[in-house]
Design a protein around this motif. Structure first.
Motif, PDB file in Angstrom:
ATOM      1  N   ASN A 202       0.808  -1.225   0.000  1.00 28.05           N
ATOM      2  CA  ASN A 202       0.000   0.000   0.000  1.00 28.05           C
ATOM      3  C   ASN A 202       0.845   1.280   0.000  1.00 28.05           C
ATOM      4  O   ASN A 202       0.401   2.327   0.445  1.00 28.05           O
ATOM      5  CB  ASN A 202      -1.027   0.000   1.136  1.00 28.05           C
ATOM      6  CG  ASN A 202      -0.401  -0.217   2.490  1.00 28.05           C
ATOM      7  OD1 ASN A 202       0.781  -0.490   2.600  1.00 28.05           O
ATOM      8  ND2 ASN A 202      -1.191  -0.090   3.540  1.00 28.05           N
ATOM      9  N   LEU A 220      -5.958  13.647  -3.398  1.00 28.58           N
ATOM     10  CA  LEU A 220      -6.121  12.354  -2.737  1.00 28.58           C
ATOM     11  C   LEU A 220      -4.883  11.985  -1.959  1.00 28.58           C
ATOM     12  O   LEU A 220      -4.943  11.358  -0.923  1.00 28.58           O
ATOM     13  CB  LEU A 220      -6.418  11.253  -3.769  1.00 28.58           C
ATOM     14  CG  LEU A 220      -7.787  11.322  -4.426  1.00 28.58           C
ATOM     15  CD1 LEU A 220      -7.953  10.144  -5.371  1.00 28.58           C
ATOM     16  CD2 LEU A 220      -8.902  11.324  -3.395  1.00 28.58           C
TER      17      LEU A 220
ATOM     18  N   ALA B 218      -3.726   1.059   8.381  1.00 26.24           N
ATOM     19  CA  ALA B 218      -3.769   1.759   7.092  1.00 26.24           C
ATOM     20  C   ALA B 218      -4.361   0.851   6.019  1.00 26.24           C
ATOM     21  O   ALA B 218      -5.169   1.283   5.194  1.00 26.24           O
ATOM     22  CB  ALA B 218      -2.374   2.218   6.692  1.00 26.24           C
ATOM     23  N   VAL B 223      -5.760   3.453   3.510  1.00 21.99           N
ATOM     24  CA  VAL B 223      -4.829   4.580   3.510  1.00 21.99           C
ATOM     25  C   VAL B 223      -3.488   4.107   2.961  1.00 21.99           C
ATOM     26  O   VAL B 223      -2.938   3.120   3.428  1.00 21.99           O
ATOM     27  CB  VAL B 223      -4.618   5.134   4.930  1.00 21.99           C
ATOM     28  CG1 VAL B 223      -3.462   6.127   4.971  1.00 21.99           C
ATOM     29  CG2 VAL B 223      -5.893   5.795   5.435  1.00 21.99           C
ATOM     30  N   LYS B 224      -2.998   4.799   1.962  1.00 24.96           N
ATOM     31  CA  LYS B 224      -1.668   4.475   1.441  1.00 24.96           C
ATOM     32  C   LYS B 224      -0.689   5.521   1.927  1.00 24.96           C
ATOM     33  O   LYS B 224      -1.023   6.708   1.961  1.00 24.96           O
ATOM     34  CB  LYS B 224      -1.707   4.440  -0.082  1.00 24.96           C
ATOM     35  CG  LYS B 224      -2.678   3.395  -0.571  1.00 24.96           C
ATOM     36  CD  LYS B 224      -2.655   3.232  -2.058  1.00 24.96           C
ATOM     37  CE  LYS B 224      -3.548   2.051  -2.432  1.00 24.96           C
ATOM     38  NZ  LYS B 224      -3.359   1.635  -3.812  1.00 24.96           N
ATOM     39  N   PHE B 225       0.491   5.065   2.301  1.00 23.32           N
ATOM     40  CA  PHE B 225       1.485   6.040   2.739  1.00 23.32           C
ATOM     41  C   PHE B 225       2.875   5.550   2.392  1.00 23.32           C
ATOM     42  O   PHE B 225       3.124   4.358   2.293  1.00 23.32           O
ATOM     43  CB  PHE B 225       1.380   6.303   4.243  1.00 23.32           C
ATOM     44  CG  PHE B 225       1.735   5.123   5.110  1.00 23.32           C
ATOM     45  CD1 PHE B 225       0.784   4.176   5.413  1.00 23.32           C
ATOM     46  CD2 PHE B 225       3.018   4.976   5.617  1.00 23.32           C
ATOM     47  CE1 PHE B 225       1.107   3.071   6.207  1.00 23.32           C
ATOM     48  CE2 PHE B 225       3.342   3.887   6.417  1.00 23.32           C
ATOM     49  CZ  PHE B 225       2.385   2.931   6.714  1.00 23.32           C
ATOM     50  N   HIS B 235       0.877  10.412   1.253  1.00 20.02           N
ATOM     51  CA  HIS B 235      -0.172   9.619   1.905  1.00 20.02           C
ATOM     52  C   HIS B 235      -1.555   9.985   1.398  1.00 20.02           C
ATOM     53  O   HIS B 235      -1.767  11.080   0.865  1.00 20.02           O
ATOM     54  CB  HIS B 235      -0.123   9.830   3.422  1.00 20.02           C
ATOM     55  CG  HIS B 235      -0.346  11.249   3.856  1.00 20.02           C
ATOM     56  ND1 HIS B 235      -1.592  11.734   4.152  1.00 20.02           N
ATOM     57  CD2 HIS B 235       0.512  12.291   4.009  1.00 20.02           C
ATOM     58  CE1 HIS B 235      -1.488  13.016   4.501  1.00 20.02           C
ATOM     59  NE2 HIS B 235      -0.221  13.379   4.409  1.00 20.02           N
ATOM     60  N   SER B 236      -2.486   9.062   1.587  1.00 20.07           N
ATOM     61  CA  SER B 236      -3.875   9.326   1.223  1.00 20.07           C
ATOM     62  C   SER B 236      -4.456  10.370   2.158  1.00 20.07           C
ATOM     63  O   SER B 236      -4.124  10.394   3.344  1.00 20.07           O
ATOM     64  CB  SER B 236      -4.720   8.061   1.381  1.00 20.07           C
ATOM     65  OG  SER B 236      -4.136   6.963   0.759  1.00 20.07           O
TER      66      SER B 236
END
Lengths: 265, 271
Positions: A202, A220, B218, B223-225, B235-236
């Motif tokens: 991710n 975003l 996350a 949530v991407k980071f 990050h998102s």
């Protein structure tokens, strides 16, 4: 839609079927090989990022986790059985091709890589065997190796095999891990079998058009405005980035498995 | 007489379960728990499930349908039946099921509840914190990092704006949670400083976690980071609304608009 993504969709949604299975041997410790320290060249990076990310030497399973391995895991960990797993941690197609909770069955040969497993399940398995999932940098460093050299993209036969695999639809039944040809470090199946989860999947921040720099994307993702692709010719790497960025942690697909890694103390 | 009372209690309990959405506090399981968190006791509802130690008294406060609360106690007196001084062994199941549940690890969370996540966090006073302790309250949760110069201050401002849009009784009940993905720099001490600088009151929870905890949360939130070379995180931008059972019911993505919808989502799960 970028072409890499279109192909990924085809690969991801062709489903699996048929085969034969034997007993339920407990999982033997998976063979591992050391991948020497090197540099990972991110396929996508921020303008502020260095071109190369140093990666320390680490240990990597020589093959993806098989159905036999995963059977031992779910046998010992009932909450990861298909009928018991929480939807939060694995979607409805989790191990869907298995004949039963503790029975991989005809469509999931014991010696074939396990697929239809979520990131959470892969992580839980890795913890159970005292390992972890490889990071993107580690996985890509290992996968960059060809049959004879550390840079497979310069080896014609390596490239030929890689792109032939990418062009093939997902087989009805996954072949055994032994069918994959080992690369330089004695690791097999990084290409040619299934896609694999990485621990930090991710971090791939692609939204739709990966080279777009639109306002929506900037909103975003904090910092995303600076992200850009480095080398657009590494098509396979684009596909992996597209795959990772499209996944959620509880997703499972017919062509996505995993293998484990370990740090070298 | 005793039998009649018991019967009445049963009826009350059943009625409450259906009408008062016990899920709001007592999850979707056992019926008697409904009694401990009735809808006309919103403040107590939060107290009931927020802190183990206070819960017995709070959850069976006077207005909280003592009959149901004390269904199984010998003398169904509202104040008495669940008072703190009553020995633990004698506390009626109706009052204490929730608390026992919290102590044993059988949580009975729904399959979509984030509270299934077994990883632990640390708050900005260096105390261990599990997300499940937010159970029973609507939650506004955002992942951020304290040294963020661009989006995070906006996210905090937006959370405050969402808070301001809530009706008073819901506003007081809701929890506002900031979880940092900067595991190295955002130590509990650094978060305490952030709290002070931003003047965040006790309604705000600031959490530090290890790499595993942060990555798994996350992943659940989508949530991407990514740590960039310059020490900033890409990050998102995502504000998540959780219902009292810990399920994500709404997410506001990006940095523009969507505040009314987020506030409405909180109101919807609070009723």
């Amino acid at each position: 839609m970028p072409i890499a993504r279109r192909i990924f969709l085809v690969l991801a949604f062709v489903s699996a079927a048929a085969g034969r299975c034997a007993g339920t041997d407990p999982v033997a410790p998976a063979a591992m090989q050391t991948v020497p320290a090197g540099a990972y060249v991110p396929q996508q990076r921020s303008t502020k990022d260095p071109e190369q990310v140093p990666v320390a030497a680490f240990r990597l399973d020589t093959a993806p986790v098989t159905n036999a391995d995963f059977l031992a895991f779910v046998t010992a960990n009932p909450k990861w059985r298909r009928s018991a797993v929480s939807r939060l941690f694995a979607d409805t197609s989790y191990l869907d091709h298995w004949a039963g909770d503790l029975e991989p069955g005809a469509r999931a040969p014991l010696a074939a890589p396990v697929v239809r497993v979520s990131w959470f399940a892969a992580r839980a398995y890795a913890r159970w065997v005292g390992k972890r999932l490889p990071t993107t940098a580690e996985w890509e460093l290992a996968a960059a190796a060809g049959y004879k050299t550390a840079t497979g993209k310069d080896e014609p036969d390596f490239n030929r095999d890689l792109y032939a695999w990418l062009a093939r639809p997902v087989p009805e039944v996954q072949p055994t891990v032994a069918t994959a040809k080992p690369t330089l470090h004695g690791v097999r199946g990084l290409h040619g079998l299934v896609w694999e989860w990485v621990d930090d999947f991710n971090t791939a921040m692609v939204t739709g058009e990966s080279r777009a720099d639109g306002g929506l994307e900037r909103d975003l993702f904090c910092g995303a405005g600076a992200a850009g692709a480095r080398e657009t010719s590494d098509y396979a790497a684009f596909m992996r980035t597209a795959l990772r960025s499209s996944l959620k942690a509880n997703n499972t697909t017919t062509s996505l498995g995993f293998r484990c890694a370990q740090s070298i103390p | 007489m005793k039998t009649k009372l018991a019967l009445l209690s049963l009826v009350l309990t059943a009625g409450l379960t259906a009408a008062d959405q016990p899920a709001a506090c007592c999850a979707a399981d056992a019926k008697p728990k409904a009694a401990c968190c009735t809808s006309d006791e919103k403040a107590d509802k939060a107290a009931c499930c927020a802190e183990k130690s206070d819960a017995p008294a709070a959850c069976c406060a006077e207005k909280a349908k003592p009959a149901a609360c004390c269904a199984q106690v010998e003398k169904p007196k509202p104040a008495a039946c669940c008072a703190v001084e009553v020995p633990v062994a004698k506390k009626p199941d109706a009052c204490c099921a929730e608390i026992e549940n919290r102590e044993s690890k059988i949580q009975n969370f729904s399959s979509e509840s984030l509270y299934q996540l077994e990883v632990g966090f640390t708050d900005d006073r260096d105390r261990p914190f599990t997300l499940a302790s937010l159970r029973g309250r609507p939650v506004v949760l955002t992942m951020f990092f304290a040294s963020c110069g661009y989006a995070c201050p906006l996210l905090l401002t937006d959370m405050q704006a969402i808070r301001a849009k809530l009706p008073a009784e819901i506003r007081d009940q809701a929890a506002f949670v900031l979880v940092s993905f900067d595991v190295a720099r955002d130590t509990p001490a650094a978060l305490a400083k952030y709290r002070e600088e931003r003047q965040l009151d006790a309604q705000w929870t600031l959490l530090h976690g290890d790499d595993d905890a942060v990555r798994e949360l996350a992943a659940l939130l989508g949530v991407k980071f990514k740590l960039e070379a310059d020490g900033q995180f890409a990050h998102s931008n995502l504000i998540s609304i959780l219902n009292p059972g810990g399920e994500v019911v709404h997410q506001r993505t990006g940095l523009q608009g969507g505040l009314d919808e987020a506030a409405q989502a909180i109101v919807a799960v609070s009723r």
